[in-house]
Design an enzyme around this catalytic site. Sequence first.
Site, PDB file in Angstrom:
ATOM      1  N   ASP B  52       0.836  -1.202   0.000  1.00 47.05           N
ATOM      2  CA  ASP B  52       0.000   0.000   0.000  1.00 47.05           C
ATOM      3  C   ASP B  52       0.868   1.248   0.000  1.00 47.05           C
ATOM      4  O   ASP B  52       2.017   1.220   0.441  1.00 47.05           O
ATOM      5  CB  ASP B  52      -0.874   0.026   1.266  1.00 47.05           C
ATOM      6  N   TYR B 110       5.642  -9.320   8.412  1.00 46.89           N
ATOM      7  CA  TYR B 110       5.346  -7.896   8.531  1.00 46.89           C
ATOM      8  C   TYR B 110       5.445  -7.471   9.992  1.00 46.89           C
ATOM      9  O   TYR B 110       5.139  -8.261  10.891  1.00 46.89           O
ATOM     10  CB  TYR B 110       3.919  -7.609   8.082  1.00 46.89           C
TER      11      TYR B 110
END
Lengths: 239, 239
Positions: B52, B110
Amino acid sequence: MKNYLLRLSFIGTRYSGWQIQPGVPTVQGELTKVLEEVLGERVKVVGCCRTDAGVHAKDYVANFKSSKDFEEEKLLKALNSLLPKDIGVSEVREVPEDFNARFSVKGKEYVYRIWTAPWRDPFLYPFSLHIPGGLEVKAVEEAMDVIRGKHDFSGFAKLEDEKNTVIELEAELEVRGHLIELRFRATHFLRHMVRRLSGALIWVGRGKMDPKELEKFLSGESFPYTAPPQGLTLERVFL
Amino acid sequence: MKNYLLRLSFIGTRYSGWQIQPGVPTVQGELTKVLEEVLGERVKVVGCCRTDAGVHAKDYVANFKSSKDFEEEKLLKALNSLLPKDIGVSEVREVPEDFNARFSVKGKEYVYRIWTAPWRDPFLYPFSLHIPGGLEVKAVEEAMDVIRGKHDFSGFAKLEDEKNTVIELEAELEVRGHLIELRFRATHFLRHMVRRLSGALIWVGRGKMDPKELEKFLSGESFPYTAPPQGLTLERVFL
């Protein structure tokens, strides 16, 4: 009059150092402007030391006197919300009237960071000097043995005032993967001293100078190379 | 045709994510442009995943095929010297012809970072979400117990394709001083999944939701809050 201590940290990249100067952004300048906005009066912000343009601080101590009676927590919040994002204030505390950031500080610790991989780490790039190929660590250790301890560091300084140039220096080398950290601790430092000492260690580590050669710069001769500012961070201030 | 693997890292702040789009800076766009400059031909750069806008990567894997025969070390150097400073290439390696960054990657890790002190740390500011006051860590741990393991994560995803939505998720919480790190590991992730899971953990940690309530979002219901991108970093890609 109340006397307030400020503990702060800043990314030095955008600033022409701590000390206020006309026409260029400085940390003292930003702080003075924001304090005036919050307190409604112009105050004199005293810093624990100058910093060169582009040098960072993970810890920095300042103080100012004000006739305004401000809640510490409120002032902390106001400063952080008004200051640019590359400056942060971690502590606001009322201190005795005789506290002066410049003279009351008991010691400081600087770290000079060198990134040695052939490639760039974008996260460390703004905070380190990139030397692809790295340094001969053993030679740097030997050079550190030479500069460690009590010496006259005039040869590593841009002298400006009659400060005591004999300093007891602690120095350590840390290697973490591709990152080399040169750590220096002392009660006080001379102008450009850490960047020139780092420069000397870099020269030794790249084979441009013998570790023993450093001795002559501890007995008067002036060392000519000042390592670039972005690698240097004022890491801790001892009160 | 030779097939080259690239390992890179980037600070996502300036970029509209990995995937090339007209008129906005993207990491794939920068890489494609610089590769064309170096190779003298336009190549298709395949990335291991979308990211993103504003999300960072300390590790990212891509590949491209080229008719040009380039020394790996030379290409690494050329890319790092031509790419913007907020992108770095840490490895260039020739791989078998069937390697494809999107399909050959075995897993990813992540980290979502939350800075909880009342004040700003300028060094962490670009890489974390600031929640002064912090999170109720015990509640977050409980919520992590709910989402850990094999579940259908559709409720935490912006679904776009018929990817397998049943995922075995590893999740860990680490607290280091004022910094909270939410760590997620899996073979693959759905779009927005880590940011929505982080959003849910944040809601729980702030007392806006009971840990048990998370269960309903694992059985179809869609979770509405997506934590902001700057806190998220793709930390490791497993090959």
